[in-house]
Design a protein around this motif. Structure first.
Motif, mmCIF file in Angstrom:
data_model
loop_
_atom_site.group_PDB
_atom_site.id
_atom_site.type_symbol
_atom_site.label_atom_id
_atom_site.label_comp_id
_atom_site.label_asym_id
_atom_site.label_seq_id
_atom_site.Cartn_x
_atom_site.Cartn_y
_atom_site.Cartn_z
ATOM 1 N N LEU A 83 11.342 -106.945 -10.451
ATOM 2 C CA LEU A 83 10.066 -106.293 -10.152
ATOM 3 C C LEU A 83 9.149 -107.209 -9.351
ATOM 4 N N ARG A 84 9.214 -108.523 -9.646
ATOM 5 C CA ARG A 84 8.341 -109.478 -8.963
ATOM 6 C C ARG A 84 9.014 -110.108 -7.753
ATOM 7 N N LEU B 282 9.575 -118.370 -7.702
ATOM 8 C CA LEU B 282 10.066 -118.623 -9.051
ATOM 9 C C LEU B 282 10.868 -117.430 -9.571
ATOM 10 N N ALA B 283 10.314 -116.232 -9.421
ATOM 11 C CA ALA B 283 11.027 -115.029 -9.858
ATOM 12 C C ALA B 283 12.306 -114.844 -9.048
ATOM 13 N N ILE C 79 9.114 -116.938 -19.936
ATOM 14 C CA ILE C 79 8.112 -116.044 -20.528
ATOM 15 C C ILE C 79 6.863 -115.959 -19.650
ATOM 16 N N GLN C 80 6.429 -117.101 -19.128
ATOM 17 C CA GLN C 80 5.218 -117.127 -18.290
ATOM 18 C C GLN C 80 5.403 -116.360 -16.997
ATOM 19 N N SER C 81 6.626 -116.336 -16.470
ATOM 20 C CA SER C 81 6.837 -115.703 -15.166
ATOM 21 C C SER C 81 7.303 -114.247 -15.270
ATOM 22 N N LEU C 82 7.443 -113.721 -16.483
ATOM 23 C CA LEU C 82 7.793 -112.304 -16.633
ATOM 24 C C LEU C 82 6.609 -111.449 -16.208
ATOM 25 N N PRO C 83 6.876 -110.275 -15.603
ATOM 26 C CA PRO C 83 5.772 -109.401 -15.172
ATOM 27 C C PRO C 83 5.026 -108.813 -16.355
#
Length: 279
Positions: free
Chosen positions: A143-144, A153-154, A275-279
């Motif tokens: 998604l990102r 990063l994503a 976890i920090q980079s999840l949408p």
């Protein structure tokens, strides 16, 4: 009032508000989780609300978080088992790895023949569950990674995760490469920790060549600092280029490494950043 009663009150209040004011219910649970981050019931209630509202990305993130932080909770494994029961996610069961059946189970199967597709219950082991988690994370990061805005990063996480069940994700990987080419550069310092697929390594090595577009790749840890310590000629850092070549050669020697272990380390070691980079 004890901490346990406080938690129960906050969860109860959130349940009462779900139907009439979902935002207020979520606010109560966020407050509860902030006050009591180690309480499983609060996090589970947050997951149930997101799941029932069909907010797949946030529900998946919460389920992953519970899987990491509360691996001994039977409810977590029950949720994972329910999801993986459906034939929609066939392929999550590793090849030639059927759940062990007792004689009673085998007899029950024989006496209860079903029409159509049978459902399969996966064993509650990391070897059976990890593939599901990898697919869940991949769905979230896509998604990102492929939006109009840039998120290296994503995109890097997507490359790592696409190694699972390769070459099934080859077309999506080529789409990622196309985006890197359009950007003209790409930074992902965990590349050499977790990317061992030979086809991917060859593609990234090609991107550095004149034919590949001389794409600027920052895949080494602290590469920005390394650039400052090397001699630069015609805009190309000789020292960093040599470091990249040596790192790539070492990485090729890792192609035979157990991919399951590599991806398992990725999930555990990079838990916080994932976890920090999840949408």
């Amino acid at each position: 009032m004890s901490a346990q009663k406080d938690c129960e009150f906050l969860v109860k209040r959130a349940r009462e508000l779900v139907s009439e004011d979902p935002c207020a219910a979520k606010a109560w649970l966020i407050t509860a989780r902030t006050l009591y981050p180690a309480d499983f019931n609060i996090q589970y209630e947050m997951y149930i609300i997101e799941r029932n509202a069909e907010r797949t990305a946030s529900a998946g993130r919460l389920l992953y978080d519970m899987f990491i932080n509360f691996p001994d909770q039977p409810i977590v494994w029950r949720e994972i088992s329910v999801i993986t029961l459906l034939d929609v996610v066939t392929g999550l069961v590793p090849p030639n790895q059927e759940p062990t059946k007792t004689p009673e189970d085998q007899a029950r199967v024989k006496t209860k023949a079903r029409k159509g597709n049978d459902l399969r219950l996966l064993p509650c082991t990391s070897k059976a569950v990890l593939p599901f988690c990898l697919q869940l994370m991949l769905a979230c990061f896509k998604l990102r990674a492929f939006t109009d805005s840039r998120d290296d990063l994503a995109l890097g996480h997507v490359v790592v995760l696409l190694q699972h069940e390769w070459p099934q994700g080859e077309m999506l990987f080529l789409k990622a490469v196309d985006k890197i080419c359009q950007q003209g550069s790409f930074q992902y310092e965990n590349f050499f920790n977790y990317v061992t697929n030979i086809d991917m390594l060859e593609e990234f090595a090609y991107l550095r060549t004149p034919e590949g577009g001389r794409i600027q790749l920052e895949l080494l840890p602290n590469q920005g600092m390394l650039i400052k310590h090397h001699t630069v000629t015609r805009g190309i850092t000789k020292g960093v280029k040599e470091d990249f070549r040596l790192a790539m050669e070492r990485q090729v020697s890792r192609c035979g490494e157990n991919l399951f272990s590599v991806l398992h380390r990725f999930c555990i070691n990079e838990k916080i950043i994932i976890i920090q980079s999840l949408p």
